[in-house]
Enzyme design. Structure first.
Site, mmCIF file in Angstrom:
data_model
loop_
_atom_site.group_PDB
_atom_site.id
_atom_site.type_symbol
_atom_site.label_atom_id
_atom_site.label_comp_id
_atom_site.label_asym_id
_atom_site.label_seq_id
_atom_site.Cartn_x
_atom_site.Cartn_y
_atom_site.Cartn_z
ATOM 1 N N SER A 190 -46.007 -35.885 52.725
ATOM 2 C CA SER A 190 -47.100 -35.013 53.599
ATOM 3 C C SER A 190 -48.510 -35.772 53.645
ATOM 4 O O SER A 190 -48.636 -36.687 53.901
ATOM 5 C CB SER A 190 -47.536 -33.342 52.978
ATOM 6 O OG SER A 190 -46.486 -32.471 52.081
HETATM 7 N N1 SAH Z 1 -43.976 -32.378 48.000
HETATM 8 C C1 SAH Z 1 -43.268 -33.686 48.925
HETATM 9 C C2 SAH Z 1 -43.621 -33.267 50.330
HETATM 10 C C3 SAH Z 1 -42.172 -32.894 50.604
HETATM 11 S S1 SAH Z 1 -40.813 -32.029 51.803
HETATM 12 C C4 SAH Z 1 -44.496 -34.840 48.797
HETATM 13 O O1 SAH Z 1 -45.158 -34.921 47.775
HETATM 14 O O2 SAH Z 1 -43.716 -35.929 49.259
HETATM 15 C C5 SAH Z 1 -40.115 -31.127 51.049
HETATM 16 C C6 SAH Z 1 -39.361 -31.323 49.724
HETATM 17 O O3 SAH Z 1 -38.960 -30.266 50.200
HETATM 18 C C7 SAH Z 1 -37.623 -32.175 50.618
HETATM 19 O O4 SAH Z 1 -37.772 -33.292 49.842
HETATM 20 C C8 SAH Z 1 -36.874 -30.561 50.713
HETATM 21 O O5 SAH Z 1 -35.781 -31.640 50.381
HETATM 22 C C9 SAH Z 1 -37.278 -30.160 49.354
HETATM 23 N N2 SAH Z 1 -37.072 -28.750 49.711
HETATM 24 C C10 SAH Z 1 -36.253 -28.079 51.087
HETATM 25 N N3 SAH Z 1 -35.782 -26.950 50.709
HETATM 26 C C11 SAH Z 1 -35.729 -26.865 48.516
HETATM 27 C C12 SAH Z 1 -35.808 -25.956 48.625
HETATM 28 N N4 SAH Z 1 -34.876 -24.554 48.309
HETATM 29 N N5 SAH Z 1 -35.855 -26.271 46.946
HETATM 30 C C13 SAH Z 1 -36.416 -27.338 46.703
HETATM 31 N N6 SAH Z 1 -36.920 -28.465 47.120
HETATM 32 C C14 SAH Z 1 -36.225 -28.232 48.221
#
Ligand code: SAH
Length: 235
Positions: free
Chosen positions: A86
Site C-alpha cells: 500500500s
Molecule cells: N498489507 C500489505 C498489502 C497487502 S495487498 C503490505 O503491507 O504489503 C493485499 C494482500 O491481501 C495481497 O497480498 C493478497 O494476496 C491478500 N489477500 C487477498 N485476499 C485475501 C484473503 N481472503 N485472505 C488473506 N489475504 C488475502
C-alpha cells in the site's frame, strides 16, 4: 596506472566519493524522513508513535529489488503475484485509525509484503497476519525474521474467516477489499476494539471504514475516505 582507472578503483573503494557523496543507507533514511514530512505529517497524521514507526521501518526492504529506488514514492508498488504494497500514507492512516496501544493484539488480513504488519508491530504486543498467497506469506515471514521483528506471526490462509484460535482482537486491519464486511471479523473484535477495512467492489472506489465495537457490543461505523485496494479473494 592510467589516471582514469586509478580514479575508478578509488571511487569503488570509497563510498563517500560515489554519486552525491552519501552512504546509501543514509540516503534511504533521508528519503524515508522526507516521505514522513511530505506525504504523511503534511496530510494530518499526528500520532507520534505512528510517525516514528514510519520513520523506523525500512520500506525499501519490503519491495522487490527493482523497486528499491521507488520505495519512498507516494504510491502503492507491485510486490508480485498481482499484489501491491500500500501507499505509505494509507499505511499510516490505517495505523493511526486503529489507535494502537502497547498491550493490543492485532489481526491483519492481507500480509502482502509484511510492511503494514512491521509498522504496527512496533506499537502493539502481537500481530497475527494472514495471507492467502502462500509464496507471499513465506517471503514476508522470512523478511520479518531477517529484520528481527519477533512479535508477528504469519499464516497462510483465507482471512475472510479471521483467525478464531487467536481471537478476540483489539485491532483488526484488513488490507484487501471485500464487497461487504466479513461477519467473522466483527465477531472476533473485542468490545472496545477497532476494525479498519476498505469495503466495496473492485470496479468502484472502495470506502475505508473504521468500525468500533462499543463496550456493550454495539457497532459504530465511521466513513473515512475513498481508497483503492486489491480485492479480497476467497479460497
Ligand atoms: N498489507 C500489505 C498489502 C497487502 S495487498 C503490505 O503491507 O504489503 C493485499 C494482500 O491481501 C495481497 O497480498 C493478497 O494476496 C491478500 N489477500 C487477498 N485476499 C485475501 C484473503 N481472503 N485472505 C488473506 N489475504 C488475502
Amino acid at each position: 596506472m592510467d589516471i582514469q582507472i586509478l580514479w575508478l578503483v578509488l571511487s569503488l573503494l570509497t563510498p563517500r566519493w560515489r554519486g552525491d557523496g552519501q552512504d546509501p543507507a543514509d540516503r534511504l533514511a533521508a528519503l524515508r524522513n522526507q516521505m514522513v514530512e511530505t506525504q504523511i505529517a503534511s496530510r494530518g497524521i499526528k500520532d507520534p508513535g505512528v510517525l516514528a514507526a514510519m520513520r523506523r521501518v525500512p520500506r525499501h526492504l519490503f519491495v522487490p529489488d527493482f523497486e528499491v529506488e521507488n520505495a519512498y514514492d507516494d504510491r502503492p508498488l507491485p510486490i508480485g503475484h498481482g499484489q501491491t504494497i500500500s501507499q505509505p500514507y494509507i499505511v499510516a492512516l490505517m495505523t493511526e485509525l486503529a489507535r494502537p496501544g502497547p498491550a493490543d493484539r492485532v489481526l491483519e488480513v492481507g500480509t502482502g509484503s509484511g510492511y503494514q504488519a512491521a509498522v504496527i508491530a512496533g506499537l502493539v504486543s502481537h500481530v497475527f497476519t494472514m495471507e492467502i498467497v502462500e509464496p507471499l506469506a513465506d517471503q514476508a515471514r522470512a523478511r520479518l525474521a531477517s529484520l528481527g521483528v519477533k512479535n508477528v506471526t504469519v499464516r497462510t490462509g483465507d482471512g475472510y474467516s479471521g483467525w478464531p484460535e487467536q481471537a478476540p482482537f483489539d485491532i483488526i486491519l484488513v488490507t484487501a477489499a471485500p464487497e461487504r464486511v466479513p461477519p467473522a471479523l466483527i465477531e472476533q473484535l473485542k468490545p472496545g476494539g477497532r476494525l479498519v477495512i476498505p469495503v466495496g467492489s473492485v470496479y468502484d472506489l472502495q470506502e475505508l471504514q473504521l468500525i468500533e465495537k462499543t463496550k456493550d457490543g454495539r457497532l459504530r461505523t465511521e466513513h473515512i475516505t475513498g481508497v483503492r485496494f486489491v480485492p479480497m479473494r476467497r479460497k
